[in-house]
Design a protein around this motif. Structure first.
Motif, short mmCIF file in Angstrom:
data_model
loop_
_atom_site.label_atom_id
_atom_site.label_comp_id
_atom_site.label_asym_id
_atom_site.label_seq_id
_atom_site.Cartn_x
_atom_site.Cartn_y
_atom_site.Cartn_z
N TRP A 180 114.73 -62.42 121.26
CA TRP A 180 113.32 -62.15 121.55
C TRP A 180 112.92 -60.73 121.14
O TRP A 180 111.94 -60.54 120.41
CB TRP A 180 113.07 -62.36 123.04
N ASP B 175 110.20 -66.58 119.18
CA ASP B 175 109.08 -67.03 120.01
C ASP B 175 109.10 -68.55 120.12
O ASP B 175 109.07 -69.26 119.11
CB ASP B 175 107.77 -66.56 119.36
N ARG B 176 109.20 -69.03 121.36
CA ARG B 176 109.15 -70.48 121.57
C ARG B 176 108.71 -70.76 123.00
O ARG B 176 109.21 -70.16 123.94
CB ARG B 176 110.51 -71.13 121.31
N CYS B 177 107.82 -71.72 123.15
CA CYS B 177 107.22 -71.99 124.46
C CYS B 177 107.99 -73.04 125.25
O CYS B 177 107.63 -73.35 126.38
CB CYS B 177 105.77 -72.44 124.26
N ASP B 178 109.07 -73.58 124.69
CA ASP B 178 109.84 -74.61 125.37
C ASP B 178 110.86 -74.00 126.32
O ASP B 178 111.69 -73.17 125.92
CB ASP B 178 110.58 -75.48 124.34
N TYR C 36 112.43 -69.07 128.57
CA TYR C 36 111.90 -69.24 127.22
C TYR C 36 111.31 -67.91 126.74
O TYR C 36 110.75 -67.15 127.52
CB TYR C 36 110.88 -70.37 127.13
N ILE D 88 108.79 -65.45 124.64
CA ILE D 88 107.45 -65.39 124.07
C ILE D 88 107.21 -64.01 123.45
O ILE D 88 107.17 -63.00 124.16
CB ILE D 88 106.37 -65.68 125.13
N ARG E 242 100.06 -66.24 124.56
CA ARG E 242 98.98 -67.17 124.32
C ARG E 242 98.82 -68.08 125.53
O ARG E 242 99.69 -68.12 126.41
CB ARG E 242 99.25 -68.01 123.07
N ASN F 190 98.94 -70.75 128.21
CA ASN F 190 100.02 -71.64 128.68
C ASN F 190 101.41 -71.16 128.25
O ASN F 190 102.40 -71.85 128.53
CB ASN F 190 99.81 -73.08 128.20
N CYS F 191 101.49 -70.03 127.57
CA CYS F 191 102.79 -69.50 127.14
C CYS F 191 102.81 -67.99 127.37
O CYS F 191 102.75 -67.21 126.41
CB CYS F 191 103.06 -69.81 125.67
N SER F 192 102.88 -67.57 128.62
CA SER F 192 102.86 -66.15 128.95
C SER F 192 101.61 -65.49 128.37
O SER F 192 101.69 -64.69 127.44
CB SER F 192 104.12 -65.45 128.44
N ARG G 147 110.38 -65.45 129.70
CA ARG G 147 109.89 -66.03 130.94
C ARG G 147 111.03 -66.74 131.68
O ARG G 147 111.83 -67.45 131.08
CB ARG G 147 108.76 -67.01 130.68
#
Length: 322
Positions: free
Chosen positions: A264, A270-273, A284, A286, A290, A292-294, A301
């Protein structure tokens, strides 16, 4: 820079800090400064490199050179040698720099009863991250903290590393162990639950604590890795055991917390999963905040330590480069 006057060899360095990536090669400068009246004839002078301990209470031998005879100590065996670019060069080369190589080194030239020395800092490009185990906040004594960081592909951070992270914006309210046995925490946004909102921002310290009895979190430090960190695409969600097996079947292993932080911070991963990690946590990374993703900050996160039997998450894997 340190220089000695008189007809004896003295030493100096052209830089006091060397910064390298994990796994890279470092050159710690140390040059002799001699004049025509020097008593040095070539065979009696000794060059000694030592490394200060984490709390600077002692020095550990790295390399001793007397003429053609050289002794290299401990983990530096086969990795450290003198550059010897010319007869006045006593610079130290360290190959394949490890996380534990971080710290201050002393080059000392001894000629009879006279000696001269310089100190050089070796720093690594990396990231500091907070860590607490499944048991929850403030459950690690110092020795547990050391082990916890090692298990996450990291080492316990130094005060200097935490201070540099704070200067870069690291803000964390939970106190954690550092490598010198002190307990500190970085605050960039003073607030009531974290020492008071009217207290200046900074790295706040509880001082040295009992390494056996006191329990806190820990600040770990990790750096670049030789491998591939990735989210494993699967058609369905996994339990923890299934996640471990999925990575194994892909020729990899389940990733560690230090590896997700390094990917990171140092690679911009960067990945929202949300995905399982080796310690049983789910996280995950970030880099681009954005909805719903931090949405408010770039961060790794933390979802928590869920029941390992839940089939609710993906998995992050790590494949070592040979």
């Amino acid at each position: 820079m340190y220089l000695k006057d008189g007809p004896h060899p003295s030493v100096f360095n052209e830089q006091v800090k060397v910064v390298v990536p994990h796994g890279g090669n470092a050159t710690l400068p140390c040059k002799l400064n001699r004049d025509s009246q020097s008593s040095f004839a070539g065979g009696e002078m000794r060059v000694k490199w030592t490394k200060f301990s984490k709390d600077s209470s002692k020095e550990n031998d790295v390399l001793l050179s007397v003429g053609f005879h050289k002794t290299i100590s401990g983990t530096f065996s086969r990795r450290a040698y003198l550059l010897e670019a010319d007869e006045d060069d006593a610079s130290l080369i360290i190959n394949n720099v490890t996380l534990d190589d971080y710290g201050k080194y002393k080059c000392e030239v001894i000629d009879g009863l006279d000696d001269s020395k310089v100190v050089v800092s070796l720093e690594l490009e990396g990231v500091v991250f907070p860590y607490s185990p499944r048991l929850g906040r403030y459950n690690l004594n110092f020795h547990d903290a050391v082990q916890a960081c090692l298990e996450q592909d990291a080492v316990v951070a130094s005060h200097e590393q935490l201070f540099n992270a704070w200067k870069a914006g690291f803000n964390w309210c939970n106190a954690g162990w550092l490598s010198d046995g002190s307990v500190q925490y970085p605050i960039t946004a003073p607030r009531e639950p974290c020492g008071g909102k009217n207290v200046a921002a900074g790295v706040r310290s509880y001082g040295l604590r009992d390494k056996d009895r006191a329990q806190y979190d820990v600040f770990c430090f990790t750096s670049h890795f030789r491998g591939r960190f990735y989210f494993l695409i699967q058609p369905y969600k996994l339990t923890y055991r299934e996640a471990v097996e999925a990575c194994k079947n892909d020729g990899a292993e389940i990733a560690k917390v230090g590896q997700i932080y390094a990917a990171w911070k140092l690679l911009g991963y960067d990945r929202c999963d949300a995905g399982w990690l080796a310690d049983g946590s789910v996280r995950y990374p970030i880099s681009n905040p954005r909805r719903n993703c931090s949405p408010t900050e770039a961060a790794v996160r933390f979802v928590g330590f869920p029941d390992k039997k839940l089939k609710l998450f993906g998995v992050y894997c790590f494949q070592v480069f040979e």
